[in-house]
Design an enzyme around this catalytic site. Structure first.
Site, PDB file in Angstrom:
ATOM      1  N   HIS A 276       0.849  -1.199   0.000  1.00 48.68           N
ATOM      2  CA  HIS A 276       0.000   0.000   0.000  1.00 48.68           C
ATOM      3  C   HIS A 276       0.881   1.243   0.000  1.00 48.68           C
ATOM      4  O   HIS A 276       1.328   1.711   1.046  1.00 48.68           O
ATOM      5  CB  HIS A 276      -0.906  -0.020   1.245  1.00 48.68           C
TER       6      HIS A 276
ATOM      7  N   HIS B  93       1.047   5.038  -2.301  1.00 49.24           N
ATOM      8  CA  HIS B  93       0.479   5.886  -3.355  1.00 49.24           C
ATOM      9  C   HIS B  93       1.598   6.621  -4.091  1.00 49.24           C
ATOM     10  O   HIS B  93       2.400   7.313  -3.467  1.00 49.24           O
ATOM     11  CB  HIS B  93      -0.484   6.903  -2.754  1.00 49.24           C
TER      12      HIS B  93
ATOM     13  N   ASP C 140       1.474   9.261  -5.938  1.00 48.40           N
ATOM     14  CA  ASP C 140       1.409  10.715  -5.786  1.00 48.40           C
ATOM     15  C   ASP C 140       1.612  11.163  -4.348  1.00 48.40           C
ATOM     16  O   ASP C 140       1.571  12.365  -4.056  1.00 48.40           O
ATOM     17  CB  ASP C 140       0.090  11.264  -6.334  1.00 48.40           C
TER      18      ASP C 140
ATOM     19  N   GLY D 151     -10.005   7.718  -1.568  1.00 43.37           N
ATOM     20  CA  GLY D 151     -10.592   9.024  -1.353  1.00 43.37           C
ATOM     21  C   GLY D 151     -11.373   9.041  -0.059  1.00 43.37           C
ATOM     22  O   GLY D 151     -11.428   8.047   0.675  1.00 43.37           O
TER      23      GLY D 151
ATOM     24  N   HIS E  51     -10.005   0.695  -0.164  1.00 48.13           N
ATOM     25  CA  HIS E  51      -9.773   1.530   1.011  1.00 48.13           C
ATOM     26  C   HIS E  51     -11.031   1.464   1.887  1.00 48.13           C
ATOM     27  O   HIS E  51     -12.104   1.905   1.474  1.00 48.13           O
ATOM     28  CB  HIS E  51      -9.530   2.990   0.609  1.00 48.13           C
TER      29      HIS E  51
ATOM     30  N   GLU F 144     -10.722   3.087   7.408  1.00 48.42           N
ATOM     31  CA  GLU F 144      -9.680   4.049   7.784  1.00 48.42           C
ATOM     32  C   GLU F 144     -10.313   5.198   8.568  1.00 48.42           C
ATOM     33  O   GLU F 144      -9.934   5.466   9.708  1.00 48.42           O
ATOM     34  CB  GLU F 144      -8.974   4.580   6.546  1.00 48.42           C
TER      35      GLU F 144
ATOM     36  N   ASP G 297       1.876   3.941   2.884  1.00 45.03           N
ATOM     37  CA  ASP G 297       0.783   4.787   2.409  1.00 45.03           C
ATOM     38  C   ASP G 297       1.309   5.946   1.580  1.00 45.03           C
ATOM     39  O   ASP G 297       1.239   5.912   0.351  1.00 45.03           O
ATOM     40  CB  ASP G 297      -0.073   5.277   3.568  1.00 45.03           C
TER      41      ASP G 297
END
Length: 368
Positions: free
Chosen positions: A26, A28, A30, A188, A215, A218, A306
């Protein structure tokens, strides 16, 4: 497990943990840019909205913004990183540097996710966005191999849960499934955007024997986990930290509710991200993170970064934080790594090869 775990001759410090072979599920794309790269790409594409023009100051701004305790505020930081990832050069460079940075930290396997729909502002098509990103991953792997090391990097394509392109992104993932894309995800803000809104995308993935993570658990809590597994059929849970809400800890022994029992019994992997979970307010502090209890109860826990930029973190940092918080030893870190490798979306034979020929031998040297 924990404080009484077998300790090897190598000290459990950051330098030694960096030498351990690690698997990351996991992360990202970006959320892991180098601050200097953001500034360079912003200059190249004419983006003038960065909050700082010095790499150190910019890195500090990202970290301070990420520690707001709000998932919504946390996600707002991505406006700047996504803005400089709109061109072929930007996408390829970020992907290449991601691979190099992970390899420098001892990662031998990584699944990197990003949302192609967020990279169309300069006129690229969805397919072009994926092609340039995969090219960057390939360049990074080649650079790492040239230095005598090995890393395997694959991609997950993410759809934004507040948008309406999830089926389109699922179809995109299938078009590239034999070219480096191994799965699908939605991400998101969770509140108000349940995973069941994207059921057609998940059904399309399942109909084509494809893998996906969601996701869930969380920020929104147990209902999102229930939907992700019961209605959508998720293979893994992105974060899933709120599974703790279905475990009664008031008695002498923890008692699992139906959802928690199902997740554990089915060996559904939890993509736990300790630093990020604290930053977004999913947990109050690392000491209070349910990672230790979930590991003790034998959920399939995995360690993840993350967003490396926002958390100022690496896989080695995440593991060291767990060692310091819960007294883990080398055998624990090996177990968490094997958990991740077992849960990877690449074929079984590749998973087994990495476990038997890379991960276990690498930890054996450290354990002694």
């Amino acid at each position: 497990m924990g404080a009484d775990s077998l300790r090897g001759p190598q000290p459990l410090d950051l330098a030694s943990i960096r030498r351990a072979p690690k698997a990351l599920l996991h992360d990202h794309l970006d959320g892991g840019l180098r601050p200097a790269t953001i500034i360079s790409l912003a200059e190249a594409c004419g983006y003038d909205k960065l909050p700082a023009d010095d790499p150190v100051a910019l890195g500090t701004w990202f970290r301070e913004s990420a520690y707001s305790g709000s998932l919504v505020r946390y996600l707002e930081t991505f406006a700047h990183t996504v803005a400089v990832m709109q061109t072929p050069d930007g996408l390829t460079r970020v992907a290449r540097e991601c691979v190099e940075d992970l390899a420098d930290d001892g990662v031998v396997y990584a699944e990197i996710r990003f949302a192609p729909e967020q990279h169309l502002e300069a006129g690229l098509s969805l397919d072009e966005v994926v092609e340039h990103t995969l090219a960057g991953f390939a360049e990074g792997e080649s650079a790492v191999a040239a230095s005598g090391r090995t890393i395997r990097v694959v991609c997950l394509l993410t759809a934004m849960r507040h948008a309406a392109r999830s089926l389109e992104i699922a179809e995109l993932a299938l078009r590239f499934r034999d070219r480096g894309v191994v799965g699908f995800d939605i991400a998101g803000a969770e509140a108000g955007y349940p995973p069941s809104r994207h059921l057609d995308a998940f059904e399309h993935m399942r109909a084509n024997n494809a893998r996906f993570t969601i996701h869930a658990g969380e920020a929104f809590g147990l209902p999102s986990i229930h939907e992700a597994i019961a209605f959508c059929g998720a293979d893994r849970l992105g974060h899933g930290v709120r599974i703790i809400d279905d475990i009664d800890r008031t008695g002498s022994e923890p008692t699992l509710g139906r959802v928690a029992n199902y997740v554990r019994d089915k060996r559904i992997p939890l993509e736990l991200c300790p630093t990020s979970n604290v930053q977004t307010g999913a947990v109050e502090s690392l000491a209070e993170h349910p990672f230790a209890l979930l590991a003790e109860l034998r959920f399939r826990v995995t360690v993840n970064t993350d967003n490396r930029l926002l958390g100022d973190t690496t896989m080695s940092n995440e593991m060291l934080e767990l060692v310091n918080a819960f007294g883990y030893g080398w055998s624990d870190l090996e177990r968490f790594t094997i958990n991740a490798m077992k849960s990877a979306f690449i074929p079984f034979a590749e998973r087994l090869r990495l476990i038997d020929h890379v991960i276990k031998p690498g930890f054996a040297v450290l354990i002694g």
